[in-house]
Design a protein around this motif. Sequence first.
Motif, PDB file in Angstrom:
ATOM      1  N   ASP A 172     -51.525   0.666 -26.393  1.00  0.00           N
ATOM      2  CA  ASP A 172     -51.830   2.019 -26.872  1.00  0.00           C
ATOM      3  C   ASP A 172     -50.741   3.020 -26.508  1.00  0.00           C
ATOM      4  O   ASP A 172     -50.641   4.080 -27.114  1.00  0.00           O
ATOM      5  N   LEU A 173     -49.920   2.689 -25.515  1.00  0.00           N
ATOM      6  CA  LEU A 173     -48.854   3.599 -25.090  1.00  0.00           C
ATOM      7  C   LEU A 173     -47.578   3.381 -25.895  1.00  0.00           C
ATOM      8  O   LEU A 173     -46.966   4.335 -26.377  1.00  0.00           O
ATOM      9  N   GLU A 174     -47.168   2.118 -26.034  1.00  0.00           N
ATOM     10  CA  GLU A 174     -45.863   1.838 -26.623  1.00  0.00           C
ATOM     11  C   GLU A 174     -45.925   0.893 -27.825  1.00  0.00           C
ATOM     12  O   GLU A 174     -44.930   0.267 -28.185  1.00  0.00           O
ATOM     13  N   GLY A 175     -47.084   0.802 -28.460  1.00  0.00           N
ATOM     14  CA  GLY A 175     -47.263  -0.104 -29.585  1.00  0.00           C
ATOM     15  C   GLY A 175     -46.220   0.007 -30.681  1.00  0.00           C
ATOM     16  O   GLY A 175     -45.682  -1.020 -31.140  1.00  0.00           O
ATOM     17  N   PRO A 176     -45.876   1.233 -31.153  1.00  0.00           N
ATOM     18  CA  PRO A 176     -44.892   1.335 -32.245  1.00  0.00           C
ATOM     19  C   PRO A 176     -43.538   0.727 -31.913  1.00  0.00           C
ATOM     20  O   PRO A 176     -42.933   0.041 -32.745  1.00  0.00           O
ATOM     21  N   ILE A 177     -43.059   0.944 -30.689  1.00  0.00           N
ATOM     22  CA  ILE A 177     -41.760   0.379 -30.302  1.00  0.00           C
ATOM     23  C   ILE A 177     -41.876  -1.117 -30.034  1.00  0.00           C
ATOM     24  O   ILE A 177     -40.976  -1.892 -30.358  1.00  0.00           O
ATOM     25  N   LEU A 178     -42.998  -1.546 -29.474  1.00  0.00           N
ATOM     26  CA  LEU A 178     -43.195  -2.976 -29.252  1.00  0.00           C
ATOM     27  C   LEU A 178     -43.135  -3.752 -30.565  1.00  0.00           C
ATOM     28  O   LEU A 178     -42.635  -4.880 -30.605  1.00  0.00           O
ATOM     29  N   SER A 179     -43.607  -3.150 -31.649  1.00  0.00           N
ATOM     30  CA  SER A 179     -43.545  -3.832 -32.948  1.00  0.00           C
ATOM     31  C   SER A 179     -42.096  -4.048 -33.378  1.00  0.00           C
ATOM     32  O   SER A 179     -41.764  -5.064 -33.997  1.00  0.00           O
ATOM     33  N   HIS A 180     -41.210  -3.110 -33.045  1.00  0.00           N
ATOM     34  CA  HIS A 180     -39.781  -3.302 -33.340  1.00  0.00           C
ATOM     35  C   HIS A 180     -39.187  -4.401 -32.458  1.00  0.00           C
ATOM     36  O   HIS A 180     -38.424  -5.248 -32.937  1.00  0.00           O
ATOM     37  N   ILE A 181     -39.538  -4.389 -31.169  1.00  0.00           N
ATOM     38  CA  ILE A 181     -39.001  -5.399 -30.251  1.00  0.00           C
ATOM     39  C   ILE A 181     -39.421  -6.798 -30.684  1.00  0.00           C
ATOM     40  O   ILE A 181     -38.639  -7.755 -30.614  1.00  0.00           O
ATOM     41  N   ARG A 182     -40.650  -6.921 -31.188  1.00  0.00           N
ATOM     42  CA  ARG A 182     -41.160  -8.248 -31.579  1.00  0.00           C
ATOM     43  C   ARG A 182     -40.403  -8.840 -32.766  1.00  0.00           C
ATOM     44  O   ARG A 182     -40.489 -10.042 -32.994  1.00  0.00           O
ATOM     45  N   THR A 183     -39.672  -8.029 -33.503  1.00  0.00           N
ATOM     46  CA  THR A 183     -38.847  -8.586 -34.584  1.00  0.00           C
ATOM     47  C   THR A 183     -37.682  -9.392 -34.025  1.00  0.00           C
ATOM     48  O   THR A 183     -37.125 -10.252 -34.715  1.00  0.00           O
ATOM     49  N   GLU A 184     -37.281  -9.116 -32.771  1.00  0.00           N
ATOM     50  CA  GLU A 184     -36.185  -9.836 -32.108  1.00  0.00           C
ATOM     51  C   GLU A 184     -36.676 -10.781 -31.023  1.00  0.00           C
ATOM     52  O   GLU A 184     -36.085 -11.833 -30.794  1.00  0.00           O
ATOM     53  N   CYS A 185     -37.729 -10.386 -30.329  1.00  0.00           N
ATOM     54  CA  CYS A 185     -38.290 -11.169 -29.220  1.00  0.00           C
ATOM     55  C   CYS A 185     -39.800 -11.286 -29.460  1.00  0.00           C
ATOM     56  O   CYS A 185     -40.576 -10.474 -28.937  1.00  0.00           O
ATOM     57  N   PRO A 186     -40.233 -12.267 -30.252  1.00  0.00           N
ATOM     58  CA  PRO A 186     -41.628 -12.276 -30.721  1.00  0.00           C
ATOM     59  C   PRO A 186     -42.672 -12.533 -29.641  1.00  0.00           C
ATOM     60  O   PRO A 186     -43.815 -12.095 -29.781  1.00  0.00           O
ATOM     61  N   LYS A 187     -42.316 -13.243 -28.560  1.00  0.00           N
ATOM     62  CA  LYS A 187     -43.325 -13.594 -27.552  1.00  0.00           C
ATOM     63  C   LYS A 187     -43.281 -12.584 -26.412  1.00  0.00           C
ATOM     64  O   LYS A 187     -42.391 -12.623 -25.552  1.00  0.00           O
ATOM     65  N   ILE A 188     -44.253 -11.667 -26.406  1.00  0.00           N
ATOM     66  CA  ILE A 188     -44.286 -10.573 -25.436  1.00  0.00           C
ATOM     67  C   ILE A 188     -45.675 -10.494 -24.809  1.00  0.00           C
ATOM     68  O   ILE A 188     -46.693 -10.620 -25.505  1.00  0.00           O
ATOM     69  N   TYR A 189     -45.696 -10.284 -23.490  1.00  0.00           N
ATOM     70  CA  TYR A 189     -46.949 -10.029 -22.775  1.00  0.00           C
ATOM     71  C   TYR A 189     -46.911  -8.600 -22.246  1.00  0.00           C
ATOM     72  O   TYR A 189     -46.086  -8.275 -21.375  1.00  0.00           O
ATOM     73  N   SER A 218     -40.740  -0.131 -22.423  1.00  0.00           N
ATOM     74  CA  SER A 218     -40.363  -0.839 -23.650  1.00  0.00           C
ATOM     75  C   SER A 218     -39.421   0.003 -24.496  1.00  0.00           C
ATOM     76  O   SER A 218     -38.505  -0.522 -25.142  1.00  0.00           O
ATOM     77  N   CYS A 219     -39.659   1.317 -24.505  1.00  0.00           N
ATOM     78  CA  CYS A 219     -38.812   2.183 -25.333  1.00  0.00           C
ATOM     79  C   CYS A 219     -37.369   2.160 -24.848  1.00  0.00           C
ATOM     80  O   CYS A 219     -36.430   2.142 -25.659  1.00  0.00           O
ATOM     81  N   CYS A 220     -37.141   2.105 -23.535  1.00  0.00           N
ATOM     82  CA  CYS A 220     -35.765   2.020 -23.038  1.00  0.00           C
ATOM     83  C   CYS A 220     -35.175   0.640 -23.302  1.00  0.00           C
ATOM     84  O   CYS A 220     -34.005   0.522 -23.667  1.00  0.00           O
ATOM     85  N   PHE A 221     -35.988  -0.402 -23.130  1.00  0.00           N
ATOM     86  CA  PHE A 221     -35.510  -1.752 -23.442  1.00  0.00           C
ATOM     87  C   PHE A 221     -34.969  -1.793 -24.871  1.00  0.00           C
ATOM     88  O   PHE A 221     -33.921  -2.389 -25.144  1.00  0.00           O
ATOM     89  N   TRP A 222     -35.669  -1.153 -25.801  1.00  0.00           N
ATOM     90  CA  TRP A 222     -35.265  -1.200 -27.199  1.00  0.00           C
ATOM     91  C   TRP A 222     -33.932  -0.472 -27.407  1.00  0.00           C
ATOM     92  O   TRP A 222     -33.074  -0.933 -28.159  1.00  0.00           O
ATOM     93  N   VAL A 223     -33.735   0.643 -26.696  1.00  0.00           N
ATOM     94  CA  VAL A 223     -32.438   1.323 -26.783  1.00  0.00           C
ATOM     95  C   VAL A 223     -31.346   0.423 -26.216  1.00  0.00           C
ATOM     96  O   VAL A 223     -30.259   0.295 -26.793  1.00  0.00           O
ATOM     97  N   TYR A 224     -31.606  -0.213 -25.077  1.00  0.00           N
ATOM     98  CA  TYR A 224     -30.638  -1.159 -24.513  1.00  0.00           C
ATOM     99  C   TYR A 224     -30.309  -2.259 -25.520  1.00  0.00           C
ATOM    100  O   TYR A 224     -29.144  -2.669 -25.673  1.00  0.00           O
TER     101      TYR A 224
END
Length: 478
Positions: A226-243, A144-150
């Motif tokens: 528990d691994l990538e929660g902080p970055i997932l919260s940023h991604i959800r601002t652009e792509c809210p539906k995440i599994y 997820s962290c790399c996805f966010w950089v992309y």
Amino acid sequence: MEDRKQSPPHVLIFPFPIQGHVNSMLKLAELLVLAGLKVTFINSDHNHDRLVRFTDVVARFAKYPSFQFRTVPDGLPDDHPRAGDMVTEIFDGLIVKTKPALRDLLVVIRPPVDCIIGDGILGFVLDVGQELKIPVIQFRTISSCCFWVYYVIPDLIEAGVIPISGNEDMDRLVKVVPGMESFLRIRDLPSFCQTKNIEDSSLQNVAMATRKSSRAHALIFNTFEDLEGPILSHIRTECPKIYTIGPLHAQLKTRLPEDQKNKASSESSNSLWAVDRSCISWLDQQEKQSVIYVSFGSITVMTREQLIEIWYGLVNSKRRFLWIVRPDSVVGHGGEDIPQELIEGTKERGYLVDWAPQEEVLAHWAIGGFLTHSGWNSTLESLVAGVPMICWPYFADQQVNSRYVGEVWKLGLDMKDVCDRNVVERMVNDIMEEKREEFVKSAREMAKLAKESVSVGGSSYCNLDRLIEDIRLMSLNM
């Protein structure tokens, strides 16, 4: 129509045709058929031939009558290496040959497809799905962290971070990636971003495909909260539906019937390479946590000089090592002119094979550390096994992953952009002895969280159930 509604949803899964993507998406496919869905898995002709040749994949999936393989061309000649820098040439072949083949298949396949789970790096799958009015869920096989950089590549370009100038300070912090301002350096950017040419095709492909993700029905990540929660919260601002449903290899072991769990880890694989199981017998003869496992994945290509530096570092560390050296992994190297001291040192303490059953190796009691390319599957497999890592990234998301391993998760050491025998020797000894206690403590804590996430009631376990239920509901609305 009534019969159509009562039949299980039909999901088509289409990975980018390289080892890491095929592996994780095949695991998802098996999880979906275990849940009673019908799954069609699309392989490239080239990869399917290799899977059939080197694994039990046909027999393994034959027990699922609701599963089928279909193949499409990847547009490349069969002798194309599909490794190193040349792996990006797959994109061109997919656009020319695979996109129309996929569309044609979707038109005629029966029963009709209710949902496509497409590799998120392949934006054209989303285009085809929307043209045919089939919902598309994107699976991102990277972190997820790399996805966010992309995703923020346009912001990196606007801020002048990309393109990289010739005299760039590679340790300068990148301040424009939300959530990473305090630790992400220029050298930690994904390989596609470290370009001096703003028109670089790989950079543009990654940026465009990732921005398309906001148009998908949803996103799947092979990770856990528990691994990538902080970055997932940023991604959800652009792509809210995440599994978040990972680590997938651990999730699959949780859900397989009891009589299949041991076989899944010890006899089966999704490998495009012939697995050499002799290394397990060798590990059985070693002392507990005495071996450093070395593997740089299915794409990494190194020079002969890099090979020799790593080899000297391993031998000089005086540690036992199991090293995976693919036949195509060294440029212009045929095994000649290896210094005698390396040959003798390897006879004493090392073992080299072309390819190994990695999940089983990392879970073996003899393994004490992992020198890795930081591919996402490898990172998760090491994390679940509680094995500290030394990271030597090569490609794509690996630069970001290695920074997180070393700086954020404290699960090991980051050796990126360095290939020096003295550094290899020192880091191996740090992981195996000098700093071992601190890394093992962090690794065991993260392994515990990973296993909890895929246990009944855990976040990834529940998210997979939610994904399956949403696919069922999606099919009713078709």
